[in-house]
Design a protein around this motif. Sequence first.
Motif, PDB file in Angstrom:
ATOM      1  N   GLU A 390       0.740  -1.234   0.034  1.00 51.68           N
ATOM      2  CA  GLU A 390       0.053   0.261  -0.039  1.00 51.68           C
ATOM      3  C   GLU A 390       0.804   1.418  -0.038  1.00 51.68           C
ATOM      4  O   GLU A 390       1.896   1.505   0.617  1.00 51.68           O
ATOM      5  CB  GLU A 390      -0.880  -0.049   1.306  1.00 51.68           C
ATOM      6  CG  GLU A 390      -0.184   0.009   2.470  1.00 51.68           C
ATOM      7  CD  GLU A 390       0.346  -1.002   3.135  1.00 51.68           C
ATOM      8  OE1 GLU A 390       0.586  -2.103   2.494  1.00 51.68           O
ATOM      9  OE2 GLU A 390       1.146  -0.924   4.099  1.00 51.68           O
ATOM     10  N   HIS A 421      -7.937  -4.858   1.487  1.00 55.64           N
ATOM     11  CA  HIS A 421      -7.023  -4.585   2.466  1.00 55.64           C
ATOM     12  C   HIS A 421      -5.881  -3.446   2.155  1.00 55.64           C
ATOM     13  O   HIS A 421      -5.756  -2.492   2.868  1.00 55.64           O
ATOM     14  CB  HIS A 421      -6.045  -5.929   2.878  1.00 55.64           C
ATOM     15  CG  HIS A 421      -5.011  -5.843   3.736  1.00 55.64           C
ATOM     16  ND1 HIS A 421      -5.220  -6.039   5.087  1.00 55.64           N
ATOM     17  CD2 HIS A 421      -3.651  -5.324   3.814  1.00 55.64           C
ATOM     18  CE1 HIS A 421      -3.992  -5.871   5.740  1.00 55.64           C
ATOM     19  NE2 HIS A 421      -3.085  -5.397   4.887  1.00 55.64           N
ATOM     20  N   GLU A 422      -5.609  -3.420   1.112  1.00 53.98           N
ATOM     21  CA  GLU A 422      -4.385  -2.376   0.483  1.00 53.98           C
ATOM     22  C   GLU A 422      -5.305  -1.152   0.314  1.00 53.98           C
ATOM     23  O   GLU A 422      -4.572  -0.058   0.798  1.00 53.98           O
ATOM     24  CB  GLU A 422      -3.846  -3.060  -0.650  1.00 53.98           C
ATOM     25  CG  GLU A 422      -2.983  -4.333  -0.527  1.00 53.98           C
ATOM     26  CD  GLU A 422      -2.285  -4.613   0.548  1.00 53.98           C
ATOM     27  OE1 GLU A 422      -1.765  -3.543   1.138  1.00 53.98           O
ATOM     28  OE2 GLU A 422      -1.883  -5.682   0.985  1.00 53.98           O
ATOM     29  N   HIS A 425      -5.573   0.416   3.581  1.00 54.09           N
ATOM     30  CA  HIS A 425      -4.446   1.115   4.265  1.00 54.09           C
ATOM     31  C   HIS A 425      -4.444   2.537   3.974  1.00 54.09           C
ATOM     32  O   HIS A 425      -3.540   3.370   4.597  1.00 54.09           O
ATOM     33  CB  HIS A 425      -3.161   0.465   3.895  1.00 54.09           C
ATOM     34  CG  HIS A 425      -2.537  -0.834   4.610  1.00 54.09           C
ATOM     35  ND1 HIS A 425      -2.668  -0.751   5.829  1.00 54.09           N
ATOM     36  CD2 HIS A 425      -2.435  -2.044   4.132  1.00 54.09           C
ATOM     37  CE1 HIS A 425      -1.994  -2.002   6.131  1.00 54.09           C
ATOM     38  NE2 HIS A 425      -2.012  -2.793   5.236  1.00 54.09           N
ATOM     39  N   GLU A 444      -1.578  -2.646  10.685  1.00 54.73           N
ATOM     40  CA  GLU A 444      -1.980  -3.924   9.916  1.00 54.73           C
ATOM     41  C   GLU A 444      -3.243  -4.433  10.774  1.00 54.73           C
ATOM     42  O   GLU A 444      -4.115  -5.142  10.115  1.00 54.73           O
ATOM     43  CB  GLU A 444      -1.047  -5.035   9.892  1.00 54.73           C
ATOM     44  CG  GLU A 444       0.005  -4.680   9.207  1.00 54.73           C
ATOM     45  CD  GLU A 444      -0.213  -4.439   7.502  1.00 54.73           C
ATOM     46  OE1 GLU A 444      -1.346  -4.709   7.335  1.00 54.73           O
ATOM     47  OE2 GLU A 444       0.869  -4.092   6.859  1.00 54.73           O
ATOM     48  N   ASN A 447      -6.288  -2.069  10.266  1.00 51.95           N
ATOM     49  CA  ASN A 447      -6.684  -2.418   8.922  1.00 51.95           C
ATOM     50  C   ASN A 447      -7.348  -3.546   8.685  1.00 51.95           C
ATOM     51  O   ASN A 447      -8.437  -3.928   8.182  1.00 51.95           O
ATOM     52  CB  ASN A 447      -5.534  -2.022   8.031  1.00 51.95           C
ATOM     53  CG  ASN A 447      -5.910  -2.089   6.608  1.00 51.95           C
ATOM     54  OD1 ASN A 447      -6.993  -1.642   6.295  1.00 51.95           O
ATOM     55  ND2 ASN A 447      -5.151  -2.724   5.784  1.00 51.95           N
ATOM     56  N   TYR A 501      -1.432  -9.286  12.552  1.00 48.04           N
ATOM     57  CA  TYR A 501      -2.781  -8.797  11.740  1.00 48.04           C
ATOM     58  C   TYR A 501      -3.811  -9.403  12.308  1.00 48.04           C
ATOM     59  O   TYR A 501      -4.894  -8.807  12.858  1.00 48.04           O
ATOM     60  CB  TYR A 501      -2.510  -9.526  10.356  1.00 48.04           C
ATOM     61  CG  TYR A 501      -1.663  -8.959   9.338  1.00 48.04           C
ATOM     62  CD1 TYR A 501      -0.224  -8.908   9.700  1.00 48.04           C
ATOM     63  CD2 TYR A 501      -2.114  -8.359   8.223  1.00 48.04           C
ATOM     64  CE1 TYR A 501       0.595  -8.337   8.774  1.00 48.04           C
ATOM     65  CE2 TYR A 501      -0.973  -7.875   7.285  1.00 48.04           C
ATOM     66  CZ  TYR A 501       0.284  -7.794   7.511  1.00 48.04           C
ATOM     67  OH  TYR A 501       1.152  -7.292   6.810  1.00 48.04           O
TER      68      TYR A 501
HETATM   69 ZN   LIG Z   1      -1.328  -4.673   5.323  1.00 47.77          ZN
END
Ligand SMILES: [Zn+2]
Length: 784
Positions: A390, A421-422, A425, A444, A447, A501
Motif C-alpha cells: 500500500e 486490505h490494501e 491502508h 495492520e 486495517n 494482523y
Molecule cells: Zn497490510
Amino acid sequence: MRTLLLLIACILGATLSLSAQENINLNKFRQLKTELATPNVYRNAAGAPGHEYWQQQADYKMKIRLDDEKQMIHGEETITYHNNSPDVLSYIWLQLDQNMRAKDSDSKKIKTNSIGSEMSFSELKKLHNDFDGGFKIESVTTSGGGALKHSINKTMMRIDLPSDLKPGAQFSFKVKWWYNINDRMAIGGRSGYEYFEKDDNYLYTIAQFFPRMCVYNEIEGWQNKQFLGRGEFALPFGDYEVEITVPSDHLVAATGELQNATSVLTGEQRKRFDQAKRETKQPIIIATQEEAEEREGKRSNKNKTWKFKAENVRDFGFATSRKFIWDAMSVELSGKKVLAMSMYPKEGNPLWEQYSTKAVAHTLEVYSKYTFDYPYPVAWSIHAARIGMEYPMICFNFGRPEADGTYSARTKYGMIGVIIHEVGHNFFPMIVNSDERQWTWMDEGLNTFVQYLTEQEWEKNYPSRRGPAYKITDYMGGDKSRISPIMTNSEAIHQFGANAYAKPATALNILRETVMGRELFDHAFKEYSQRWMFKHPSPADFFRTMEDASGVDLDWFWRGWFYTTDHCDISLDDVKWFQINSKEPKQQKAASKKKKEDAPKFIGDIRNAEIETYMDRDESLGDFYNDYDPFAVSILDDVDYERYIKNLSDEEKELLESGYNYYQLTFSNIGGLVMPLIVEFTFEDGSTQVDRIPAEVWQKGKDSVSKIFVLEKKVVDVQLDPFLETADINTENNTWPAASQPSKFTVYKRNRNRMNPMQKAAKADAMKKALEEKEQQLEKEEKK
Ligand SMILES: [Zn+2]
C-alpha cells in the motif's frame, strides 16, 4: 572462586523466580500506568492530540525517469522541510530504503537460514543473489547548488545543516540519485518489476524510490531506526509534485491527480476518463485490452512525462507499463466524488475487469462509514503478482487467473480480500499515520479489522481469513515460545501474520461484539480515527481514546491481549442445583425419609443381608421399643413452623413458595486471559436464556469464581461461550452435562508400502494417463 560464582548464580536464580512469582500475582485489572507514557501537552490523557501538538512537514518536488531498457530509476528531488517543532535542529535524517537491497546490507547479514534435505531453486537463487541494489547518491546540495555535508549510515542519511533550523523555519535542499530496479519475481520486494517473457515487456510497481524524510517527533526524536525489511515506514505528511518520464507507449498510475491529461492521453482516452468521472454504477474502460495488446507488440523510442500532484500525503508510489488496461468509476462520499481506478495487464483478466474497481469503490464506502470520508481524489488498485502493498491513493495487489482465464474461488476471494486490505491502508496508516517501523499492529491490525467488516458487507458469508474469534484459537493456544505479545517491535515478532494482523483484528472484533457492544465501539473507533486523521498517533492514544469515548475501562483488555501471550481457556467446572427448603414439617420429614431410603448402600451390608445371624436363630430374643418415628411430624414441629411463618413478610412468604431453581456455576480460568462469561441455559421445555457476565467478575484476581443464577425453569444443559466469541481455545470444558460427542480415532493395519500423499497423487496421475491411452487406443481401433 567457583563456589562463590555458584552461590551468586543461586541467589540470582532465586530472585528471578521470585519476581516471576510476583508478576503472576499482580492483579490483571490494575491500570496501565507504568506501561503508557505520561500524558502531556502534546498527547493528552483522553488520548487526543494535546493543545501543543505539533508535527513536521516535508514537501517534495521530483523529476523521475524510468530506463525501461536497463530497468533503472533516475531521480532528482527538492525537499522543503518545515520545522514545526519547538526544537532547534542542527541536522536532519532521511531514509534510504533501497539500501536494504545493497550488497552489504544488514538485512542480508542478519537473515538466518539453514539447509535441510531439500531446497527449491528460487530459494537457492536467493542465496546466490548478487543484485547490485541500493541508492547511488550522486549529489546532496542546497537549493542554490552548494554541496551539503552528509553521512550515510546504511539505510539512513544524516544531512548536517549549514546553520541551525529554528522552530517555524524551513530548509530546502536537493538530492540526485539512481538505482537498479529489483526483479520482484526472483528476489521479492514490496516494489520492483515483473518481466513477461511472452511479449518481452515489463510491469513496474515502484515505491521507496526516493530518499524520504524521517519522522521527527516528541516520542522518538528522529525515527531513524534502520530499515531491516520487516518494520515498515514512518513518514511525515507533505505536498508532492512529481514528474515521471516513461516510454510514450506506457500508461502511468500514481499517488495524486494527473495534471497533464491533454499531453499524455489520447482524445478517446480523455473522453472515456470524463465519462468515468460521472459513472457510479459500472467501471468505464479507459484503455481497453485490445489497445493494450497492440501497445505490447510495438516499442516506442519516444518518451512522455506524466505530471502528478498530491496534497497532504505521507508517501508516493507509481506503476507503469505498456501492458496496462485501465478502468475507472466514481464513488460518492457525502456528496464528494472520488475516482476508483484499476490498471492491470491482460494476464489479470477476466477477474480484474470484473472485480478490481468495484472492490476499490466498496472499500472506500465502508471504511468511510467506520472512520471518516476518504479525503483524497483518487484510489488505485494495480495488478502485481504475488504481493499486496500500500501507498497513498495507490496499492499493488495479487490475484491472477490461470492462463486459460479460469480461476478458483480461492483466487477470487484472495484478490478481493487483498484489494480491500490494501485500499483500506489509505486509512491506516496513510492518513491515521502511525509509526510502522515500531508498531505493525497499529496499521495492520486496525486495517485487518475494518477489512473484515468490509468483506462481510461485500457478500454474505464472505470467507474472511481473519477477524472472527474462533479463528485465532490455534495460534493463541500454541507453543508460547513462538508467540510474542502484540506490543513487540515489528522486527522481533514471531508468527508475523497471526501476531500483527489476526490477533489485534480479532481483539477489536471481540471488543465490538462482546466487551463494548457495537454502538459504543463504533463511536469510539470513529473518534480515534477522526482525532488522529492526518496526524501521528501512538498506541497509548488508541488505548486511551477507546476508553475515553466509550466510558468502558479496558486496561485489563489491553493488558491481556496486547501486553501478554495469555490465551482464553475458561472451564465450566461445576453446576450445583438448589431449591429453597420450605421448612413445612410434613414436606421436610417426607423428604428426609426419602433421602435416607434412596441413599446408596454399603457393599458389606448388602452381602451380609444373606447371612444367617445369631438373632435369626434364637427366637427367644425380642425387644420392647416405644413407637418413636424420627420421620413423623410432632406438634412441636408444627408450632416451630407457625412461628417461623408468622415472622415473615408477604414478600418473603411469596419467595419461599415460588419454587425457584438456584444454579451455582463454578468457572475456572485456565488460560490466564480474563474474559467475560457468556452462559446459555437450556430448559426442560427446550427454551433458552443467555446471561452475559462482564470480565470484571474476575477482578479480585482469583483463578476460580462461582456465581448463582436464579431461574424459574429447570435447566437441562449449560453452555459457556455458546456463540464462539471469546476465543476460548478449549470448548470441551464449556458444557454441562459434559459433552457426550465421542472423539473418533483411527485403527490401522501396519502396511510397509503405505504411500505418502504425493506418491498417492503421482500414482493417481499415472492411472489416469494409462486409462486415457487405453481409450485412445480403442478409438483408433474402432476407426480402423
Ligand atoms: Zn497490510
